[in-house]
Motif scaffolding. Structure first.
Motif, PDB file in Angstrom:
ATOM      1  N   THR A  29       9.032   6.685   2.570  1.00 40.75           N
ATOM      2  CA  THR A  29       7.778   7.086   1.911  1.00 40.75           C
ATOM      3  C   THR A  29       7.980   7.990   0.688  1.00 40.75           C
ATOM      4  O   THR A  29       7.090   8.107  -0.145  1.00 40.75           O
ATOM      5  CB  THR A  29       6.868   7.850   2.895  1.00 40.75           C
ATOM      6  OG1 THR A  29       7.605   8.971   3.391  1.00 40.75           O
ATOM      7  CG2 THR A  29       6.424   6.984   4.052  1.00 40.75           C
ATOM      8  N   SER A  76       9.149   5.038  -4.216  1.00 40.90           N
ATOM      9  CA  SER A  76       8.909   3.603  -4.027  1.00 40.90           C
ATOM     10  C   SER A  76      10.169   2.779  -4.289  1.00 40.90           C
ATOM     11  O   SER A  76      10.227   1.603  -3.947  1.00 40.90           O
ATOM     12  CB  SER A  76       7.800   3.132  -4.958  1.00 40.90           C
ATOM     13  OG  SER A  76       8.222   3.344  -6.296  1.00 40.90           O
ATOM     14  N   ASN A 111       6.756   3.984  12.895  1.00 45.41           N
ATOM     15  CA  ASN A 111       5.475   4.111  12.191  1.00 45.41           C
ATOM     16  C   ASN A 111       4.283   3.634  13.010  1.00 45.41           C
ATOM     17  O   ASN A 111       3.188   3.507  12.484  1.00 45.41           O
ATOM     18  CB  ASN A 111       5.538   3.318  10.879  1.00 45.41           C
ATOM     19  CG  ASN A 111       6.471   3.968   9.890  1.00 45.41           C
ATOM     20  OD1 ASN A 111       6.138   4.993   9.315  1.00 45.41           O
ATOM     21  ND2 ASN A 111       7.652   3.399   9.734  1.00 45.41           N
ATOM     22  N   TRP A 169       3.717   0.671  14.101  1.00 45.63           N
ATOM     23  CA  TRP A 169       3.261  -0.604  13.555  1.00 45.63           C
ATOM     24  C   TRP A 169       3.530  -1.765  14.527  1.00 45.63           C
ATOM     25  O   TRP A 169       3.318  -2.918  14.187  1.00 45.63           O
ATOM     26  CB  TRP A 169       3.986  -0.920  12.232  1.00 45.63           C
ATOM     27  CG  TRP A 169       3.607  -0.015  11.096  1.00 45.63           C
ATOM     28  CD1 TRP A 169       2.494   0.763  10.998  1.00 45.63           C
ATOM     29  CD2 TRP A 169       4.356   0.196   9.898  1.00 45.63           C
ATOM     30  NE1 TRP A 169       2.505   1.450   9.816  1.00 45.63           N
ATOM     31  CE2 TRP A 169       3.639   1.118   9.110  1.00 45.63           C
ATOM     32  CE3 TRP A 169       5.565  -0.310   9.391  1.00 45.63           C
ATOM     33  CZ2 TRP A 169       4.090   1.555   7.865  1.00 45.63           C
ATOM     34  CZ3 TRP A 169       6.013   0.107   8.158  1.00 45.63           C
ATOM     35  CH2 TRP A 169       5.287   1.035   7.391  1.00 45.63           C
ATOM     36  N   LYS A 197       3.433  -4.994  12.034  1.00 44.08           N
ATOM     37  CA  LYS A 197       2.731  -5.217  10.764  1.00 44.08           C
ATOM     38  C   LYS A 197       3.489  -4.552   9.599  1.00 44.08           C
ATOM     39  O   LYS A 197       4.472  -3.861   9.835  1.00 44.08           O
ATOM     40  CB  LYS A 197       1.283  -4.727  10.854  1.00 44.08           C
ATOM     41  CG  LYS A 197       1.122  -3.260  11.129  1.00 44.08           C
ATOM     42  CD  LYS A 197      -0.365  -2.913  11.206  1.00 44.08           C
ATOM     43  CE  LYS A 197      -0.506  -1.421  11.452  1.00 44.08           C
ATOM     44  NZ  LYS A 197      -1.863  -0.973  11.575  1.00 44.08           N
ATOM     45  N   ASN A 198       3.006  -4.763   8.399  1.00 50.53           N
ATOM     46  CA  ASN A 198       3.645  -4.217   7.188  1.00 50.53           C
ATOM     47  C   ASN A 198       5.115  -4.639   7.094  1.00 50.53           C
ATOM     48  O   ASN A 198       6.012  -3.798   7.056  1.00 50.53           O
ATOM     49  CB  ASN A 198       3.520  -2.690   7.151  1.00 50.53           C
ATOM     50  CG  ASN A 198       2.072  -2.256   7.226  1.00 50.53           C
ATOM     51  OD1 ASN A 198       1.188  -2.960   6.729  1.00 50.53           O
ATOM     52  ND2 ASN A 198       1.812  -1.133   7.848  1.00 50.53           N
ATOM     53  N   HIS A 199       5.344  -5.934   7.064  1.00 47.77           N
ATOM     54  CA  HIS A 199       6.713  -6.456   7.125  1.00 47.77           C
ATOM     55  C   HIS A 199       7.614  -6.024   5.974  1.00 47.77           C
ATOM     56  O   HIS A 199       8.830  -6.031   6.102  1.00 47.77           O
ATOM     57  CB  HIS A 199       6.680  -7.988   7.144  1.00 47.77           C
ATOM     58  CG  HIS A 199       6.003  -8.536   8.351  1.00 47.77           C
ATOM     59  ND1 HIS A 199       5.208  -9.657   8.338  1.00 47.77           N
ATOM     60  CD2 HIS A 199       5.986  -8.095   9.629  1.00 47.77           C
ATOM     61  CE1 HIS A 199       4.739  -9.891   9.546  1.00 47.77           C
ATOM     62  NE2 HIS A 199       5.194  -8.958  10.346  1.00 47.77           N
ATOM     63  N   TYR A 200       7.026  -5.731   4.842  1.00 51.32           N
ATOM     64  CA  TYR A 200       7.863  -5.298   3.721  1.00 51.32           C
ATOM     65  C   TYR A 200       7.072  -4.378   2.807  1.00 51.32           C
ATOM     66  O   TYR A 200       5.840  -4.339   2.843  1.00 51.32           O
ATOM     67  CB  TYR A 200       8.399  -6.500   2.929  1.00 51.32           C
ATOM     68  CG  TYR A 200       7.336  -7.273   2.184  1.00 51.32           C
ATOM     69  CD1 TYR A 200       6.580  -8.246   2.805  1.00 51.32           C
ATOM     70  CD2 TYR A 200       7.087  -7.003   0.826  1.00 51.32           C
ATOM     71  CE1 TYR A 200       5.601  -8.952   2.127  1.00 51.32           C
ATOM     72  CE2 TYR A 200       6.103  -7.713   0.135  1.00 51.32           C
ATOM     73  CZ  TYR A 200       5.361  -8.678   0.787  1.00 51.32           C
ATOM     74  OH  TYR A 200       4.394  -9.365   0.111  1.00 51.32           O
ATOM     75  N   GLY A 201       7.820  -3.629   2.012  1.00 53.96           N
ATOM     76  CA  GLY A 201       7.207  -2.766   1.006  1.00 53.96           C
ATOM     77  C   GLY A 201       8.107  -2.777  -0.218  1.00 53.96           C
ATOM     78  O   GLY A 201       9.024  -3.602  -0.316  1.00 53.96           O
ATOM     79  N   ARG A 247      11.121  -7.763  12.788  1.00 56.80           N
ATOM     80  CA  ARG A 247       9.871  -8.170  12.140  1.00 56.80           C
ATOM     81  C   ARG A 247       8.823  -8.624  13.159  1.00 56.80           C
ATOM     82  O   ARG A 247       7.634  -8.643  12.903  1.00 56.80           O
ATOM     83  CB  ARG A 247      10.178  -9.324  11.165  1.00 56.80           C
ATOM     84  CG  ARG A 247       8.973  -9.838  10.424  1.00 56.80           C
ATOM     85  CD  ARG A 247       9.054 -11.339  10.241  1.00 56.80           C
ATOM     86  NE  ARG A 247       7.744 -11.876  10.025  1.00 56.80           N
ATOM     87  CZ  ARG A 247       6.918 -12.239  11.012  1.00 56.80           C
ATOM     88  NH1 ARG A 247       7.268 -12.127  12.282  1.00 56.80           N
ATOM     89  NH2 ARG A 247       5.727 -12.711  10.740  1.00 56.80           N
ATOM     90  N   TYR A 255       7.854 -13.995   2.573  1.00 58.60           N
ATOM     91  CA  TYR A 255       7.155 -13.601   3.805  1.00 58.60           C
ATOM     92  C   TYR A 255       6.017 -14.546   4.167  1.00 58.60           C
ATOM     93  O   TYR A 255       5.678 -14.679   5.347  1.00 58.60           O
ATOM     94  CB  TYR A 255       6.704 -12.138   3.738  1.00 58.60           C
ATOM     95  CG  TYR A 255       7.831 -11.242   4.212  1.00 58.60           C
ATOM     96  CD1 TYR A 255       8.031 -11.042   5.568  1.00 58.60           C
ATOM     97  CD2 TYR A 255       8.730 -10.687   3.323  1.00 58.60           C
ATOM     98  CE1 TYR A 255       9.103 -10.286   6.033  1.00 58.60           C
ATOM     99  CE2 TYR A 255       9.793  -9.923   3.763  1.00 58.60           C
ATOM    100  CZ  TYR A 255       9.978  -9.727   5.126  1.00 58.60           C
ATOM    101  OH  TYR A 255      11.041  -8.993   5.586  1.00 58.60           O
TER     102      TYR A 255
END
Ligand SMILES: Cc1cc2nc3c(=O)[nH]c(=O)nc-3n(C[C@H](O)[C@H](O)[C@H](O)COP(=O)(O)OP(=O)(O)OC[C@H]3O[C@@H](n4cnc5c(N)ncnc54)[C@H](O)[C@@H]3O)c2cc1C
Length: 471
Positions: free
Chosen positions: A137, A140, A176, A178, A296-300, A310, A354
């Motif tokens: 976090t 980026s 997280n 998730w 959830k939120n597989h990638y950033g 995953r 994805y």
């Protein structure tokens, strides 16, 4: 004393997903650090590979090693508990080159081959080193990861990108919050390896055997050949069933409920009763619980999850390793693009990767729901085959392609096959027109012993000698 290191990519976990991502990114000259908690070889569930793995494993450069070490797999047979109904799906019907012969692997050895290959390709690999923190976090375009090794030394690592391949620990997802269980597939597997087994019932030609155990357990049994006289076998059942049986066994004086339950369930099947007579158990009983979940939120912008990290779906169709390796291929290409070209707004290639990965997982999930649906046809009834099916459009061919792993690029094409299996009326018609025709009853893939078990007598002897020394 904390030390600091700097890399382009950090990979958490050295299973098939992590080793693949590390190999591919190191090959592109990125500085890759792979951190693995265990000392390899370590045993792992998930031993039957889909044929669509073959080309990827060939590209990774390990196929010759696999050919020397593991049994080849020409197809899969689904049978019912009593062994009265069965269907045999032979990959050769839809794959016309040598890749139709897949592999039945001992995961301790298989994963070790892939991990050493990652190091050979330039990744820095540390075993017995756990990732204990990962900060995605703070910025980026970078991540900070803290590891702890077996000597108790902590290190802080910086990198531009993090690949989470931590398997069912789902490191980033769990940290997280998730990760969410798929309640409807809440099941547990109990399993081991057995030696001194006389292979029969399709195992002697390399087939995976899946036994449908019926409604009470809502589960199934797997038996795969891992050597000329070695098998892996295990059962999968609903957690509520396992809890009830565990209680009953304990009340009746069992001192090792996992072993007793494993044997109780395997021996319910006539096939396993005959097979296991006179055999020797080669591993302590292993257990994998609560295994179906979605993350959830597989990638950033600075991280991506691959393999079981995953998400994980029920393994009835032996799809896990293929889904993991193939996802790593797609994600590694997108990470490479981002590292070389920079992130201009959104990584479109990652988004496309994805989309395809999620499409494939959803597709397999749909197949699995069908398997457990008591109103739909069981896979033991779904088809027997004897003709060469060349066209995708044929429903039987679609079934074969699905069981081979063709669900990343082509899953939309199989819609028709699903409709047939899901609709009792259509299925009856299909059964009459296709399954019940004499020429479709096909009890064998006709694979040759020397193609399937070529080096296995030698390998079994080596492994048995190692087992005797260890015990
Ligand atoms: C009962 C059952 C049967 C299955 N049968 C099949 C089958 O027949 N065929 C098939 O293809 N698949 C099967 N699967 C699925 C298969 O096991 C997985 O999909 C596959 O192993 C996923 O690979 P992976 O690399 O994502 O994770 P893994 O192989 O689990 O590797 C993850 C690695 O990450 C490491 N790790 C975890 N946390 C950390 C940390 N914090 N720091 C450092 N390292 C960490 C672990 O030690 C591990 O080595 C089965 C699964 C189950 C439960």
């Amino acid at each position: 004393m904390e030390q600091k290191t700097s890399h382009d990519v950090i990979v958490i976990g050295g299973g098939p997903a992590g080793s693949t991502a590390a190999t591919l990114l190191a090959r592109q000259n990125h500085r890759v650090l792979l951190l693995e908690r265990e000392k390899f070889p370590r045993e792992h569930v998930g031993e039957s590979l889909l044929p669509f793995c073959y080309c990827l494993l060939e590209d990774l450069g390990v196929v010759d090693q696999l050919k020397r070490n593991f049994v080849r797999k020409p197809g899969v047979r689904f049978i019912d508990r009593d062994g009265n109904i069965s269907t045999t799906w032979c990959f050769e019907h839809v794959i016309n080159d040598e890749t139709y012969l897949s592999f039945q692997v001992i995961r301790g050895e298989f994963d070790h081959i892939l991990l050493k290959n990652a190091a050979k390709n330039g990744a820095e690999v540390y075993e017995e080193t756990s990732v204990i923190e990962a900060d995605i976090t703070a910025a980026s375009d970078s991540v900070t990861v803290t590891s702890l090794d077996s000597a108790g030394q902590k290190k802080v690592h910086r990198a531009r990108f993090l690949v989470d391949a931590s398997g069912r620990d789902a490191f980033i997802g769990a940290k997280n919050n998730w990760r969410k269980a798929r309640e409807e597939l809440d099941r547990t597997a109990i399993w081991s390896h057995w030696g001194n087994v006389k292979l029969s019932g399709g195992l002697e030609e390399g087939l995976s055997i899946i036994i449908y155990m019926g409604l009470e357990q809502k589960g199934w049994v797997w038996v795969f050949p891992l050597g000329e006289s070695r098998i892996t076998a295990g059962f999968v059942a609903q957690n509520s069933y396992i809890r009830d049986e565990q209680r009953k066994l304990r009340q009746s004086g069992s001192t090792d409920w996992k072993y007793d339950l494993c044997m109780q369930e395997l021996l319910r099947s006539k096939f396993c009763r005959e097979l296991l007579e006179g055999s020797t158990m080669l591993l302590p009983i292993l257990i994998n619980g609560n295994y179906s979940y979605e993350v959830k939120n597989h990638y950033g912008s600075n991280y991506a999850m691959v393999g079981d990290a995953r998400g994980f779906i029920d393994p009835i169709f032996s799809s896990g390793v293929f889904l993991s390796i193939k996802s790593s291929y797609l994600v590694a290409a997108a990470v490479h693009k981002q590292l070389t070209e920079g992130l201009k707004g959104k990584n479109e290639m990652m988004a496309t990767a994805y989309k395809q990965i999620t499409g494939a997982y959803n597709f397999v999930h749909r197949m699995i729901r069908l398997f457990y649906n008591p109103h739909a046809v069981t896979w033991a009834q779904a088809g027997a085959d004897g003709l060469a099916h060349k066209a995708h459009e044929s429903a039987m061919a679609a079934g074969h392609y699905m069981l081979s792993g063709d669900f990343f690029e082509n899953y939309q094409k199989f819609e028709g096959f699903f409709q047939i299996l899901e609709d009792p009326k259509q299925f009856q018609r299909y059964k009459r027109l296709v399954i019940e025709r004499k020429e479709f009853v096909h009890p064998s893939c006709n694979s040759r012993w020397e193609d399937v078990f070529r080096d296995m007598v030698e390998r079994d002897a080596e492994r048995n000698a190692a087992f005797s020394l260890g015990s």
